[in-house]
Design an enzyme around this catalytic site. Structure first.
Site, PDB file in Angstrom:
ATOM      1  N   ASP A   1      44.930  39.120  37.875  1.00 21.17           N
ATOM      2  CA  ASP A   1      43.861  38.127  37.977  1.00 21.17           C
ATOM      3  C   ASP A   1      43.256  37.857  36.596  1.00 21.17           C
ATOM      4  O   ASP A   1      43.358  38.689  35.693  1.00 21.17           O
ATOM      5  CB  ASP A   1      42.752  38.617  38.908  1.00 21.17           C
TER       6      ASP A   1
HETATM    7  N1  URA Z   1      44.980  43.385  42.727  1.00 18.60           N
HETATM    8  C1  URA Z   1      44.006  42.475  42.500  1.00 18.60           C
HETATM    9  O1  URA Z   1      43.144  42.242  43.345  1.00 18.60           O
HETATM   10  N2  URA Z   1      44.015  41.836  41.313  1.00 18.60           N
HETATM   11  C2  URA Z   1      44.916  42.078  40.348  1.00 18.60           C
HETATM   12  O2  URA Z   1      44.854  41.460  39.286  1.00 18.60           O
HETATM   13  C3  URA Z   1      45.913  43.041  40.597  1.00 18.60           C
HETATM   14  C4  URA Z   1      45.918  43.687  41.801  1.00 18.60           C
END
Ligand code: URA
Length: 234
Positions: free
Chosen positions: A104
Protein backbone atom coordinates in the site's frame (compact mmCIF):
# COMPACT_ATOMS: atom_id res chain seq x y z
CA UNK A 1 21.28 -14.31 -32.99
CA UNK A 2 20.30 -10.66 -32.70
CA UNK A 3 21.31 -7.45 -34.47
CA UNK A 4 23.87 -5.47 -32.50
CA UNK A 5 21.77 -2.27 -32.58
CA UNK A 6 18.89 -4.23 -31.00
CA UNK A 7 21.19 -5.79 -28.38
CA UNK A 8 22.56 -2.37 -27.44
CA UNK A 9 19.11 -0.80 -27.20
CA UNK A 10 18.00 -3.74 -24.99
CA UNK A 11 20.81 -3.07 -22.52
CA UNK A 12 21.46 0.66 -22.56
CA UNK A 13 19.65 3.98 -22.73
CA UNK A 14 21.03 4.74 -26.23
CA UNK A 15 18.49 5.40 -28.99
CA UNK A 16 18.75 3.61 -32.36
CA UNK A 17 20.01 6.86 -33.91
CA UNK A 18 22.74 7.23 -31.27
CA UNK A 19 23.73 3.59 -31.68
CA UNK A 20 24.12 4.04 -35.45
CA UNK A 21 26.32 7.05 -34.80
CA UNK A 22 28.44 5.21 -32.20
CA UNK A 23 29.02 2.35 -34.64
CA UNK A 24 29.99 4.76 -37.43
CA UNK A 25 32.39 6.45 -34.98
CA UNK A 26 34.03 3.02 -34.40
CA UNK A 27 33.14 3.16 -30.70
CA UNK A 28 31.44 -0.26 -30.42
CA UNK A 29 33.42 -3.46 -29.84
CA UNK A 30 32.16 -7.03 -29.50
CA UNK A 31 34.56 -9.66 -28.16
CA UNK A 32 37.40 -7.22 -28.76
CA UNK A 33 36.56 -6.60 -32.44
CA UNK A 34 35.19 -3.37 -33.81
CA UNK A 35 31.57 -3.59 -35.02
CA UNK A 36 31.28 -2.41 -38.64
CA UNK A 37 27.53 -2.13 -39.14
CA UNK A 38 24.30 -2.00 -37.05
CA UNK A 39 23.03 -5.08 -38.95
CA UNK A 40 25.81 -7.36 -37.63
CA UNK A 41 24.35 -10.24 -35.62
CA UNK A 42 25.63 -11.82 -32.40
CA UNK A 43 24.55 -14.29 -29.76
CA UNK A 44 23.16 -11.98 -27.08
CA UNK A 45 23.83 -14.48 -24.29
CA UNK A 46 27.52 -14.83 -25.06
CA UNK A 47 29.26 -11.58 -25.93
CA UNK A 48 31.45 -9.06 -24.27
CA UNK A 49 30.31 -5.60 -25.34
CA UNK A 50 32.22 -2.37 -25.00
CA UNK A 51 30.94 1.07 -25.96
CA UNK A 52 33.38 4.01 -25.86
CA UNK A 53 35.76 1.77 -23.91
CA UNK A 54 33.16 0.96 -21.25
CA UNK A 55 32.08 -2.64 -20.58
CA UNK A 56 28.29 -3.04 -20.90
CA UNK A 57 26.73 -5.73 -18.76
CA UNK A 58 24.45 -8.02 -20.74
CA UNK A 59 21.77 -9.39 -18.45
CA UNK A 60 18.60 -11.13 -19.47
CA UNK A 61 16.69 -9.79 -16.48
CA UNK A 62 17.09 -7.20 -13.76
CA UNK A 63 16.15 -7.79 -10.12
CA UNK A 64 16.13 -4.78 -7.80
CA UNK A 65 15.48 -4.75 -4.07
CA UNK A 66 13.78 -1.62 -2.75
CA UNK A 67 13.16 -0.48 0.80
CA UNK A 68 9.91 1.25 -0.07
CA UNK A 69 9.17 4.50 1.73
CA UNK A 70 5.66 5.81 2.43
CA UNK A 71 4.00 7.95 -0.25
CA UNK A 72 4.81 5.79 -3.28
CA UNK A 73 2.27 3.74 -5.20
CA UNK A 74 3.16 0.16 -6.21
CA UNK A 75 2.42 0.57 -9.90
CA UNK A 76 4.24 1.37 -13.13
CA UNK A 77 2.12 4.47 -13.72
CA UNK A 78 -0.24 6.52 -11.56
CA UNK A 79 -1.40 9.94 -12.71
CA UNK A 80 -0.39 12.72 -10.27
CA UNK A 81 1.19 10.24 -7.83
CA UNK A 82 4.72 9.05 -7.24
CA UNK A 83 5.30 5.39 -8.11
CA UNK A 84 8.01 3.02 -6.87
CA UNK A 85 9.52 3.20 -10.37
CA UNK A 86 10.35 6.86 -9.69
CA UNK A 87 12.92 5.54 -7.22
CA UNK A 88 14.70 3.39 -9.83
CA UNK A 89 18.03 4.85 -11.05
CA UNK A 90 18.00 6.08 -14.66
CA UNK A 91 20.44 3.41 -15.81
CA UNK A 92 17.68 0.78 -15.45
CA UNK A 93 14.90 2.86 -17.00
CA UNK A 94 15.20 1.29 -20.47
CA UNK A 95 13.93 -2.00 -19.01
CA UNK A 96 10.23 -2.89 -18.73
CA UNK A 97 10.35 -2.97 -14.96
CA UNK A 98 7.39 -3.49 -12.65
CA UNK A 99 6.94 -4.08 -8.91
CA UNK A 100 6.47 -7.77 -8.07
CA UNK A 101 3.38 -7.45 -5.90
CA UNK A 102 1.88 -4.50 -4.13
CA UNK A 103 2.52 -2.67 -0.92
CA UNK A 104 0.00 0.00 0.00
CA UNK A 105 1.00 3.64 -0.46
CA UNK A 106 1.49 4.01 3.32
CA UNK A 107 3.33 0.66 3.76
CA UNK A 108 7.12 0.54 3.93
CA UNK A 109 9.66 -2.21 3.42
CA UNK A 110 11.03 -4.89 1.15
CA UNK A 111 9.87 -4.94 -2.44
CA UNK A 112 11.23 -6.60 -5.58
CA UNK A 113 11.21 -4.67 -8.85
CA UNK A 114 11.99 -6.73 -11.92
CA UNK A 115 11.35 -7.32 -15.62
CA UNK A 116 11.03 -11.09 -15.13
CA UNK A 117 7.33 -11.98 -15.17
CA UNK A 118 7.87 -15.67 -14.50
CA UNK A 119 10.03 -15.02 -11.44
CA UNK A 120 7.46 -12.54 -10.10
CA UNK A 121 4.67 -15.07 -10.55
CA UNK A 122 6.68 -17.70 -8.72
CA UNK A 123 7.11 -15.62 -5.60
CA UNK A 124 3.61 -14.11 -5.60
CA UNK A 125 1.30 -17.03 -6.38
CA UNK A 126 -0.35 -18.27 -3.14
CA UNK A 127 0.18 -21.80 -4.49
CA UNK A 128 3.95 -21.34 -4.16
CA UNK A 129 3.64 -20.63 -0.41
CA UNK A 130 6.39 -18.01 -0.39
CA UNK A 131 6.10 -16.23 2.96
CA UNK A 132 5.86 -12.47 3.40
CA UNK A 133 6.52 -11.16 6.91
CA UNK A 134 5.40 -7.76 8.22
CA UNK A 135 5.97 -5.72 11.36
CA UNK A 136 2.62 -4.29 12.34
CA UNK A 137 1.51 -1.64 14.82
CA UNK A 138 -2.19 -1.35 15.58
CA UNK A 139 -4.27 1.14 17.56
CA UNK A 140 -5.56 -1.32 20.22
CA UNK A 141 -3.71 -4.02 22.19
CA UNK A 142 -2.85 -7.17 20.23
CA UNK A 143 -4.61 -10.23 21.71
CA UNK A 144 -4.10 -13.97 21.76
CA UNK A 145 -7.55 -14.31 20.19
CA UNK A 146 -6.24 -12.41 17.15
CA UNK A 147 -3.28 -14.81 16.94
CA UNK A 148 -5.59 -17.85 17.18
CA UNK A 149 -7.98 -16.52 14.54
CA UNK A 150 -5.11 -15.63 12.20
CA UNK A 151 -3.90 -19.22 12.56
CA UNK A 152 -7.28 -20.80 11.81
CA UNK A 153 -8.10 -18.44 8.89
CA UNK A 154 -9.71 -15.01 9.17
CA UNK A 155 -12.94 -14.68 7.19
CA UNK A 156 -12.85 -11.67 4.85
CA UNK A 157 -15.58 -10.56 2.44
CA UNK A 158 -13.62 -12.11 -0.47
CA UNK A 159 -13.21 -15.47 1.29
CA UNK A 160 -11.29 -17.11 4.10
CA UNK A 161 -7.61 -16.25 4.46
CA UNK A 162 -4.99 -18.97 4.43
CA UNK A 163 -3.48 -19.71 7.81
CA UNK A 164 -1.32 -16.79 8.97
CA UNK A 165 1.16 -16.47 11.78
CA UNK A 166 0.84 -13.69 14.32
CA UNK A 167 3.65 -13.26 16.85
CA UNK A 168 2.94 -10.71 19.56
CA UNK A 169 6.01 -8.49 20.00
CA UNK A 170 4.55 -5.73 22.22
CA UNK A 171 1.27 -4.36 23.51
CA UNK A 172 0.40 -2.80 20.15
CA UNK A 173 2.89 -4.56 17.89
CA UNK A 174 3.15 -7.92 16.16
CA UNK A 175 4.89 -9.76 13.38
CA UNK A 176 2.50 -11.23 10.85
CA UNK A 177 3.48 -13.79 8.22
CA UNK A 178 1.27 -14.46 5.18
CA UNK A 179 1.59 -16.71 2.14
CA UNK A 180 -0.86 -14.69 0.05
CA UNK A 181 -1.19 -11.03 -0.82
CA UNK A 182 -4.78 -9.88 -1.14
CA UNK A 183 -5.78 -6.25 -1.40
CA UNK A 184 -5.18 -4.50 1.97
CA UNK A 185 -5.03 -7.97 3.49
CA UNK A 186 -3.39 -7.24 6.85
CA UNK A 187 -5.43 -4.08 7.35
CA UNK A 188 -8.64 -6.00 6.64
CA UNK A 189 -7.61 -8.93 8.86
CA UNK A 190 -7.07 -6.63 11.84
CA UNK A 191 -10.19 -4.72 10.85
CA UNK A 192 -12.19 -7.87 11.72
CA UNK A 193 -11.16 -7.25 15.36
CA UNK A 194 -11.99 -3.54 15.28
CA UNK A 195 -8.29 -2.67 15.02
CA UNK A 196 -6.72 -0.10 12.72
CA UNK A 197 -3.21 -0.67 11.34
CA UNK A 198 -1.11 2.43 12.02
CA UNK A 199 2.30 1.17 10.79
CA UNK A 200 3.06 -1.63 8.35
CA UNK A 201 6.56 -2.62 7.27
CA UNK A 202 7.46 -5.70 5.19
CA UNK A 203 10.66 -7.25 6.53
CA UNK A 204 10.86 -10.56 4.65
CA UNK A 205 10.00 -12.26 1.37
CA UNK A 206 10.68 -16.01 1.27
CA UNK A 207 13.79 -16.35 3.41
CA UNK A 208 15.19 -12.99 2.42
CA UNK A 209 15.09 -10.33 5.12
CA UNK A 210 15.24 -6.65 4.22
CA UNK A 211 18.99 -6.06 3.81
CA UNK A 212 20.28 -3.95 6.71
CA UNK A 213 22.30 -1.66 4.46
CA UNK A 214 19.21 -0.69 2.44
CA UNK A 215 17.89 2.60 3.86
CA UNK A 216 14.36 3.82 3.21
CA UNK A 217 13.99 4.72 -0.46
CA UNK A 218 17.21 2.93 -1.44
CA UNK A 219 17.52 0.38 -4.21
CA UNK A 220 20.14 -2.23 -4.98
CA UNK A 221 20.54 -5.09 -7.42
CA UNK A 222 19.78 -8.42 -5.80
CA UNK A 223 22.66 -10.88 -5.58
CA UNK A 224 22.28 -14.50 -6.75
CA UNK A 225 22.00 -15.69 -3.16
CA UNK A 226 19.35 -13.06 -2.34
CA UNK A 227 17.32 -14.20 -5.36
CA UNK A 228 17.66 -17.76 -4.18
CA UNK A 229 16.44 -16.87 -0.69
CA UNK A 230 13.47 -14.87 -1.93
CA UNK A 231 12.09 -18.00 -3.62
CA UNK A 232 12.56 -20.31 -0.64
CA UNK A 233 9.50 -21.66 1.11
CA UNK A 234 11.00 -22.03 4.54
N1 URA B 1 -1.39 -5.92 3.81
C1 URA B 1 -1.89 -4.66 3.76
O1 URA B 1 -2.96 -4.38 4.28
N2 URA B 1 -1.16 -3.73 3.11
C2 URA B 1 0.03 -3.99 2.54
O2 URA B 1 0.64 -3.08 1.97
C3 URA B 1 0.54 -5.30 2.62
C4 URA B 1 -0.20 -6.25 3.27
Amino acid sequence: MERIDKIISNHTHYTRKEIKKLISQKAVFVNGKMVERPECKYDETDISLKICGEEIEIKEHIYLLLNKPKGYVSATEAPDQKTVLDLVPDKYKYRSLFPAGRLDKDTTGLMLITDDGEFAHNILSPRKHVKKEYEVTIDIPVTLTMAEEFKSGVQLNDGECKTADLEITGEYTAKVTLTEGRYHQIKRMFGCFGAKVVELNRIRMGNLYLPEELGLGEIKEATESELQKIQERD
